[in-house]
Motif scaffolding. Structure first.
Motif, PDB file in Angstrom:
ATOM      1  N   SER A  24      28.019  45.461  35.406  1.00 14.98           N
ATOM      2  CA  SER A  24      29.213  46.189  35.837  1.00 14.98           C
ATOM      3  C   SER A  24      30.188  45.333  36.639  1.00 14.98           C
ATOM      4  O   SER A  24      31.390  45.576  36.606  1.00 14.98           O
ATOM      5  CB  SER A  24      28.830  47.440  36.617  1.00 14.98           C
ATOM      6  N   LEU A  25      29.701  44.330  37.349  1.00 13.32           N
ATOM      7  CA  LEU A  25      30.592  43.459  38.129  1.00 13.32           C
ATOM      8  C   LEU A  25      31.418  42.528  37.252  1.00 13.32           C
ATOM      9  O   LEU A  25      32.326  41.863  37.747  1.00 13.32           O
ATOM     10  CB  LEU A  25      29.784  42.630  39.132  1.00 13.32           C
ATOM     11  N   ASP A  26      31.137  42.486  35.958  1.00 13.02           N
ATOM     12  CA  ASP A  26      31.849  41.600  35.033  1.00 13.02           C
ATOM     13  C   ASP A  26      33.136  42.214  34.491  1.00 13.02           C
ATOM     14  O   ASP A  26      33.765  41.657  33.595  1.00 13.02           O
ATOM     15  CB  ASP A  26      30.941  41.235  33.850  1.00 13.02           C
ATOM     16  N   TYR A  27      33.556  43.333  35.025  1.00 12.53           N
ATOM     17  CA  TYR A  27      34.735  44.062  34.543  1.00 12.53           C
ATOM     18  C   TYR A  27      35.952  43.178  34.310  1.00 12.53           C
ATOM     19  O   TYR A  27      36.610  43.304  33.288  1.00 12.53           O
ATOM     20  CB  TYR A  27      35.065  45.201  35.519  1.00 12.53           C
ATOM     21  N   PRO A  28      36.304  42.253  35.228  1.00 12.49           N
ATOM     22  CA  PRO A  28      37.538  41.487  35.013  1.00 12.49           C
ATOM     23  C   PRO A  28      37.415  40.394  33.955  1.00 12.49           C
ATOM     24  O   PRO A  28      38.433  39.836  33.542  1.00 12.49           O
ATOM     25  CB  PRO A  28      37.827  40.876  36.385  1.00 12.49           C
ATOM     26  N   VAL A  44      28.448  39.709  26.357  1.00 15.00           N
ATOM     27  CA  VAL A  44      27.144  40.358  26.476  1.00 15.00           C
ATOM     28  C   VAL A  44      26.143  39.345  27.031  1.00 15.00           C
ATOM     29  O   VAL A  44      26.232  38.149  26.751  1.00 15.00           O
ATOM     30  CB  VAL A  44      26.672  40.929  25.121  1.00 15.00           C
ATOM     31  N   HIS A  45      25.223  39.847  27.824  1.00 17.17           N
ATOM     32  CA  HIS A  45      24.104  39.059  28.321  1.00 17.17           C
ATOM     33  C   HIS A  45      22.900  39.410  27.446  1.00 17.17           C
ATOM     34  O   HIS A  45      22.732  40.567  27.055  1.00 17.17           O
ATOM     35  CB  HIS A  45      23.793  39.409  29.772  1.00 17.17           C
ATOM     36  N   VAL A  46      22.069  38.398  27.163  1.00 16.36           N
ATOM     37  CA  VAL A  46      20.890  38.610  26.327  1.00 16.36           C
ATOM     38  C   VAL A  46      19.683  38.064  27.075  1.00 16.36           C
ATOM     39  O   VAL A  46      19.653  36.889  27.446  1.00 16.36           O
ATOM     40  CB  VAL A  46      21.037  37.912  24.962  1.00 16.36           C
ATOM     41  N   ARG A  47      18.695  38.942  27.290  1.00 13.23           N
ATOM     42  CA  ARG A  47      17.506  38.567  28.069  1.00 13.23           C
ATOM     43  C   ARG A  47      16.261  38.589  27.185  1.00 13.23           C
ATOM     44  O   ARG A  47      16.086  39.462  26.338  1.00 13.23           O
ATOM     45  CB  ARG A  47      17.299  39.563  29.215  1.00 13.23           C
ATOM     46  N   LEU A  71      31.255  45.358  20.985  1.00  8.64           N
ATOM     47  CA  LEU A  71      32.622  45.525  21.487  1.00  8.64           C
ATOM     48  C   LEU A  71      32.939  46.996  21.736  1.00  8.64           C
ATOM     49  O   LEU A  71      33.574  47.338  22.745  1.00  8.64           O
ATOM     50  CB  LEU A  71      33.633  44.919  20.511  1.00  8.64           C
ATOM     51  N   GLU A  72      32.499  47.873  20.848  1.00  8.74           N
ATOM     52  CA  GLU A  72      32.711  49.311  21.055  1.00  8.74           C
ATOM     53  C   GLU A  72      32.052  49.769  22.351  1.00  8.74           C
ATOM     54  O   GLU A  72      32.642  50.523  23.129  1.00  8.74           O
ATOM     55  CB  GLU A  72      32.160  50.109  19.874  1.00  8.74           C
ATOM     56  N   ARG A  73      30.811  49.342  22.574  1.00  6.04           N
ATOM     57  CA  ARG A  73      30.110  49.708  23.808  1.00  6.04           C
ATOM     58  C   ARG A  73      30.805  49.112  25.026  1.00  6.04           C
ATOM     59  O   ARG A  73      30.885  49.759  26.071  1.00  6.04           O
ATOM     60  CB  ARG A  73      28.648  49.229  23.783  1.00  6.04           C
ATOM     61  N   TRP A  74      31.314  47.878  24.923  1.00  6.36           N
ATOM     62  CA  TRP A  74      32.039  47.239  26.032  1.00  6.36           C
ATOM     63  C   TRP A  74      33.216  48.113  26.446  1.00  6.36           C
ATOM     64  O   TRP A  74      33.387  48.443  27.611  1.00  6.36           O
ATOM     65  CB  TRP A  74      32.511  45.841  25.632  1.00  6.36           C
ATOM     66  N   TYR A  75      34.050  48.493  25.457  1.00  4.44           N
ATOM     67  CA  TYR A  75      35.244  49.271  25.784  1.00  4.44           C
ATOM     68  C   TYR A  75      34.899  50.682  26.248  1.00  4.44           C
ATOM     69  O   TYR A  75      35.596  51.228  27.092  1.00  4.44           O
ATOM     70  CB  TYR A  75      36.212  49.289  24.583  1.00  4.44           C
ATOM     71  N   GLU A  76      33.807  51.251  25.752  1.00  5.87           N
ATOM     72  CA  GLU A  76      33.347  52.548  26.283  1.00  5.87           C
ATOM     73  C   GLU A  76      32.938  52.422  27.738  1.00  5.87           C
ATOM     74  O   GLU A  76      33.274  53.263  28.566  1.00  5.87           O
ATOM     75  CB  GLU A  76      32.141  53.058  25.486  1.00  5.87           C
ATOM     76  N   PHE A  77      32.188  51.361  28.055  1.00  2.00           N
ATOM     77  CA  PHE A  77      31.665  51.190  29.410  1.00  2.00           C
ATOM     78  C   PHE A  77      32.745  50.803  30.403  1.00  2.00           C
ATOM     79  O   PHE A  77      32.848  51.379  31.484  1.00  2.00           O
ATOM     80  CB  PHE A  77      30.543  50.157  29.409  1.00  2.00           C
ATOM     81  N   PHE A  78      33.564  49.813  30.040  1.00  2.00           N
ATOM     82  CA  PHE A  78      34.554  49.299  30.983  1.00  2.00           C
ATOM     83  C   PHE A  78      35.916  49.989  30.866  1.00  2.00           C
ATOM     84  O   PHE A  78      36.734  49.873  31.768  1.00  2.00           O
ATOM     85  CB  PHE A  78      34.730  47.788  30.798  1.00  2.00           C
ATOM     86  N   GLY A  79      36.165  50.662  29.753  1.00  2.65           N
ATOM     87  CA  GLY A  79      37.397  51.411  29.590  1.00  2.65           C
ATOM     88  C   GLY A  79      38.654  50.578  29.450  1.00  2.65           C
ATOM     89  O   GLY A  79      39.740  51.025  29.761  1.00  2.65           O
ATOM     90  N   HIS A  80      38.493  49.343  28.996  1.00  2.00           N
ATOM     91  CA  HIS A  80      39.693  48.521  28.747  1.00  2.00           C
ATOM     92  C   HIS A  80      39.437  47.584  27.602  1.00  2.00           C
ATOM     93  O   HIS A  80      38.403  47.502  27.054  1.00  2.00           O
ATOM     94  CB  HIS A  80      40.128  47.749  29.986  1.00  2.00           C
TER      95      HIS A  80
END
Length: 77
Positions: A15-19, A24-27, A68-77
């Motif tokens: 969540s801190l990666d918003y800007p 994606v991080h892969v563990r 990318l879809e999940r990114w924009y859903e989560f971060f809203g931008h």
């Protein structure tokens, strides 16, 4: 949040990666790589071997639209 699991890999956002640009991080175990999503480019290897990073990059590319879809859903931008 975790957005995808494939085999031993967990794909997640921080969540801190918003800007930052979409990525994606892969563990797996104690290793964490970071990939930019547009275009798919390795940003940080995180302890993975080159061979495994190539495999992970393929997984990221194959699932890029979903990620990318999940990114924009989560971060809203």
């Amino acid at each position: 949040p975790t957005v995808l699991r494939i085999g031993p890999y967990t794909f997640f956002f921080v969540s801190l990666d918003y800007p930052e640009p979409p990525h994606v991080h892969v563990r797996r175990e104690d290793m964490v790589a970071k990939f930019w999503l547009n275009p798919v480019v390795l940003q940080r290897a995180g302890g993975f071997s080159r061979t495994e990073l190539n495999h992970i990059a393929t997984l990221v590319a194959e699932n890029c639209e979903y990620l990318l879809e999940r990114w924009y859903e989560f971060f809203g931008h």
